[in-house]
Design a protein around this motif. Structure first.
Motif, PDB file in Angstrom:
ATOM      1  N   ASP A   7      -3.273  -2.869  -2.181  1.00  0.00           N
ATOM      2  CA  ASP A   7      -3.315  -4.170  -2.841  1.00  0.00           C
ATOM      3  C   ASP A   7      -4.585  -4.919  -2.435  1.00  0.00           C
ATOM      4  O   ASP A   7      -5.259  -4.560  -1.466  1.00  0.00           O
ATOM      5  CB  ASP A   7      -2.083  -4.973  -2.439  1.00  0.00           C
ATOM      6  N   GLY A   8      -4.917  -5.966  -3.157  1.00  0.00           N
ATOM      7  CA  GLY A   8      -6.077  -6.770  -2.810  1.00  0.00           C
ATOM      8  C   GLY A   8      -5.872  -7.506  -1.491  1.00  0.00           C
ATOM      9  O   GLY A   8      -4.742  -7.742  -1.052  1.00  0.00           O
ATOM     10  N   PHE A   9      -6.977  -7.852  -0.838  1.00  0.00           N
ATOM     11  CA  PHE A   9      -6.907  -8.587   0.420  1.00  0.00           C
ATOM     12  C   PHE A   9      -8.196  -9.377   0.610  1.00  0.00           C
ATOM     13  O   PHE A   9      -9.171  -9.197  -0.118  1.00  0.00           O
ATOM     14  CB  PHE A   9      -6.659  -7.652   1.608  1.00  0.00           C
ATOM     15  N   TYR A  10      -8.205 -10.245   1.629  1.00  0.00           N
ATOM     16  CA  TYR A  10      -9.350 -11.110   1.898  1.00  0.00           C
ATOM     17  C   TYR A  10     -10.160 -10.594   3.079  1.00  0.00           C
ATOM     18  O   TYR A  10      -9.625 -10.002   4.014  1.00  0.00           O
ATOM     19  CB  TYR A  10      -8.876 -12.536   2.188  1.00  0.00           C
ATOM     20  N   PHE A  11     -11.459 -10.872   3.030  1.00  0.00           N
ATOM     21  CA  PHE A  11     -12.356 -10.502   4.122  1.00  0.00           C
ATOM     22  C   PHE A  11     -12.584 -11.655   5.098  1.00  0.00           C
ATOM     23  O   PHE A  11     -13.282 -11.484   6.086  1.00  0.00           O
ATOM     24  CB  PHE A  11     -13.711 -10.045   3.571  1.00  0.00           C
ATOM     25  N   SER A  59       0.857  -1.192   0.000  1.00  0.00           N
ATOM     26  CA  SER A  59       0.000   0.000   0.000  1.00  0.00           C
ATOM     27  C   SER A  59       0.887   1.233   0.000  1.00  0.00           C
ATOM     28  O   SER A  59       2.019   1.199   0.490  1.00  0.00           O
ATOM     29  CB  SER A  59      -0.928   0.014   1.229  1.00  0.00           C
ATOM     30  N   TRP A  60       0.377   2.311  -0.576  1.00  0.00           N
ATOM     31  CA  TRP A  60       1.104   3.580  -0.549  1.00  0.00           C
ATOM     32  C   TRP A  60       0.116   4.733  -0.660  1.00  0.00           C
ATOM     33  O   TRP A  60      -1.036   4.573  -1.082  1.00  0.00           O
ATOM     34  CB  TRP A  60       2.150   3.666  -1.662  1.00  0.00           C
ATOM     35  N   SER A  61       0.567   5.908  -0.253  1.00  0.00           N
ATOM     36  CA  SER A  61      -0.261   7.108  -0.372  1.00  0.00           C
ATOM     37  C   SER A  61       0.640   8.307  -0.637  1.00  0.00           C
ATOM     38  O   SER A  61       1.834   8.307  -0.295  1.00  0.00           O
ATOM     39  CB  SER A  61      -1.083   7.348   0.902  1.00  0.00           C
ATOM     40  N   ALA A  62       0.066   9.332  -1.238  1.00  0.00           N
ATOM     41  CA  ALA A  62       0.805  10.557  -1.558  1.00  0.00           C
ATOM     42  C   ALA A  62      -0.133  11.754  -1.426  1.00  0.00           C
ATOM     43  O   ALA A  62      -1.291  11.694  -1.858  1.00  0.00           O
ATOM     44  CB  ALA A  62       1.382  10.495  -2.966  1.00  0.00           C
TER      45      ALA A  62
END
Length: 704
Positions: A628-632, A601-604
């Motif tokens: 990125d994708g992930f599971y619930f 993950s990233w942010s700007a």
């Protein structure tokens, strides 16, 4: 493999240190604004804190229109917040959290409002307004915070009354009829006393199209207010605050159209559009008060924090999300919590600084869950109702202490510990389907456990500090409230984490670079799962996984290359998986990724101020973030996993020379990204909550 990754991370930390040495200046002028936090119950510069802490400032909260805790994940690396409506958020930090939907659940990430722990699930999505900042300490915080913080803490810090007379207000109107009003007034009553009153009102038309014609869903209708009175004279500082909020809105609706395998899929390819028998409804009311007082003696300060919070929740949902009125669920609960903290802190200039105290907590919860199955077995007139009622009394007491000893000008050692006693008393009764007899049960458990941390910090230069820390935390066990009265209890979870980091300021004070490398091992990790049984309906269980391991890297960079330009970047990599876990269906989930744990993950955020004539300015900000994708779920169900997503937002504001007037254009999710916020499967019916679509609007602000 893990050793190689750990060594690469260590090399990365070394590169950060080398870079800082290469361009640091001992006579650096501080162009970046100093960020002060109270994460260790002391007011310190975040650059001097041997702990990974993300801080979201008031400017960022306003620019990114963060009104509850869930948008914080757009700026804080390794944070995932999954909210479906106005209660029971799923909060995951560094892959640790819970996705339990029941009222008696407690998360692994502690939510604090002005140093008060918010235990009830109905209190954790309160409106964020008139805040000074949000602090996010990461990893186990078992010393100074204690309860249920094996993942970390989200701490909301409100603005305090000041000895000035002032007033401000903002009005915003946007897409879908979104209309927000926020007003703040501050008054100096005497030289020693000041008062502050803040109010916010937010509304929006429904964004979910009910094609069945019985009313649309997913609107916004809430308000919140906080009044504070501060007395500050000589060696004492007292702050009394009273706050309340209310939500009375149509519930956030579920979307099935995005799941190709769903047997009841409708309106294919049209998000936020389903035929519903009726739109759900949410009503949440919160009322609380806090008295925070500090008496400053010669060499020690005594702090007392007393708080009471009451929350009431009444929600109704069409959980089958279809036109026939098959399956309805109503949840009602009321919780009242009382907490008291006493804290002593040193006030000397010597090499030893310490904090010691005691903490007491009590919550009484009463809840009802009604599940109605209409048109049962295909017979229109046949209706079954399951009525579950439960109560839980949760009591906790703890003693804690933390000390830092500066052994040399460069080296400091710290050690902290907490000893916690927690007891839960749980009663439940259930009237099942087919006029089944009333059944009930009574369970009580208690746990007494230590937690704490130890480590060091070393000043490599006036601009560079390195640190290492070890933390041990635990989260108490509890009782399952989502299934039958004989559902088993679950035990505590334990975590051991090692973190190494560097914090640096360079480029003559125009840049900050912080990085952290961490590794954690969990024992008896609490995992929530929906278990389908061939012999009966789906059951909700919290169980203990045998083991899980987590490792990752986080980096934050703030850079001001020009006086009017600032760039903030953050990035994270995370590997979080079960080492050994056999779920309630006796399926081996070892090797699966943890819930809510995206790999990258990233942010700007970019801000630029353009001067205009007569001293006015044009303030431009743009932000982007990737996850990125992930599971619930722990089963790593692919069909309703969250895909990778990008979100983009922007704000363009005209600000007058005296900063008393502003007008701004704003936009969120400008690319109209379609992404999952939450996903569950109940009785083989998948339910998806998708994020808000593109929104935009105009805002006018006035300061007096």
């Amino acid at each position: 493999m893990r050793i190689r990754i750990f060594m690469r991370g260590a090399s990365l930390l070394g590169a950060c240190v080398s870079t800082s040495f290469a361009i640091a200046s001992d006579n650096a002028a501080r162009y970046l604004e100093e960020i002060v936090v109270t994460a260790t119950k002391r007011t310190v510069d975040v650059q001097q804190l041997p702990l990974a802490v993300s801080v979201v400032t008031a400017d960022s909260l306003r620019a990114m229109r963060m009104t509850t805790i869930d948008p914080l994940a757009q700026q804080v690396p390794n944070l995932v917040v999954s909210a479906a409506g106005n209660t029971t958020p799923w909060v995951f930090m560094r892959g640790v959290g819970t996705n339990d939907i029941n009222a008696n659940s407690v998360g692994a990430v502690g939510i604090y409002q002005d140093e008060v722990y918010m235990n009830g699930t109905a209190t954790q999505l309160q409106q964020m307004f008139d805040l000074d900042r949000v602090e996010v300490p990461k990893g186990p915080q078992g010393t100074l915070y204690g309860r249920n913080t094996t993942g970390g803490v989200i701490s909301l810090v409100s603005m305090k009354p000041q000895a000035v007379d002032s007033a401000s207000g903002r009005v915003s109107y946007g897409r879908y009829g979104q209309f927000d009003i926020e007003a703040v007034g501050n008054a100096a009553i005497t030289d020693a006393m000041a008062a502050r009153l803040a109010f916010v009102r937010r509304s929006r038309e429904p964004i979910f199209d009910n094609t069945h014609g019985t009313g649309d869903g997913s609107d916004i209708d809430n308000w919140a207010a906080r009044g504070a009175l501060r007395y500050r004279r000589g060696d004492q500082d007292w702050l009394l605050s009273v706050y309340g909020s209310s939500v009375d809105a149509k519930a956030t609706e579920f979307d099935k159209s995005l799941i190709a395998q769903h047997p009841q899929r409708a309106d294919v390819g049209t998000p936020r559009s389903e035929p519903l028998s009726w739109p759900g409804h949410e009503k949440v009311d919160i009322l609380g008060s806090t008295l925070n007082g500090t008496l400053d003696f010669d060499k020690v300060a005594l702090t007392s924090i007393s708080a009471v919070v009451n929350s009431r929740r009444d929600t109704r949902a069409d959980i089958d999300s279809s036109a026939p009125d098959w399956l309805d669920q109503t949840r009602r609960n009321e919780a009242t919590q009382l907490s008291q903290e006493f804290r002593l802190a040193s006030r000397t200039d010597g090499p030893l600084e310490w904090v010691a105290g005691a903490y007491f907590f009590r919550e009484d919860l009463d809840a009802t869950v009604l599940l109605k199955a209409s048109q049962a077995l295909g017979v229109p007139s046949l209706t079954f109702v399951s009525d579950t009622e439960y109560s839980q009394h949760d009591s906790s007491a703890a003693a804690f202490g933390d000390a830092t000893w500066q052994t040399t000008e460069r080296l400091s050692l710290f050690l902290g510990g907490r000893y916690t006693y927690e007891e839960k008393d749980f009663r439940t009764s259930q009237q099942g389907y087919f006029n089944a007899p009333l059944t009930s049960s009574h369970q009580r458990e208690s746990w007494t456990r230590p937690s704490g941390s130890a480590g060091f910090s070393y000043t490599l230069s006036p601009q560079v500090m390195g640190y290492g820390r070890y933390s041990h935390g635990f989260r108490a066990g509890g009782f399952n409230a989502g299934g039958g009265v004989d559902d088993p209890a679950f035990g505590p979870e334990y975590v051991d984490m090692i973190e190494a980091g560097v914090k640096s300021t360079f480029a003559d004070g125009r840049a900050r670079l912080n990085a952290a490398l961490f590794f954690a091992e969990y024992r008896d990790m609490q995992v929530y799962a929906l278990v389908s049984s061939p012999a009966g309906p789906t059951t909700q269980y919290l169980t203990n996984a045998a083991r899980a391991s987590i490792e990752g890297i986080e980096m934050d960079l703030s850079w001001r290359p020009l006086t009017r330009l600032q760039i903030d970047l953050s990035a994270a990599w995370l590997d979080a998986q079960f080492d050994r876990y056999v779920d309630s269906s006796n399926i081996d989930r070892g090797g699966n990724r943890l819930t809510g744990a995206p790999e990258t993950s990233w942010s700007a955020i970019v801000r630029y101020d353009q001067p205009l004539a007569r001293g006015a300015k044009l303030a431009v900000s743009a932000d982007a973030n990737y996850r990125d994708g992930f599971y619930f779920d722990a089963a790593n169900t692919a069909r309703f996993a969250a895909d990778a997503r990008h979100l983009v937002g922007a704000r363009l504001a005209y600000v007058s020379a005296d900063e008393r007037f502003s007008v701004a254009l704003w936009g969120r999710n400008l690319t109209d990204e379609l992404y999952f916020v939450r996903a569950t499967s109940f009785l083989n019916m998948d339910s998806i909550v998708v994020g808000d679509p593109r929104t935009y609007g105009v805002e006018i602000g006035v300061k007096l």
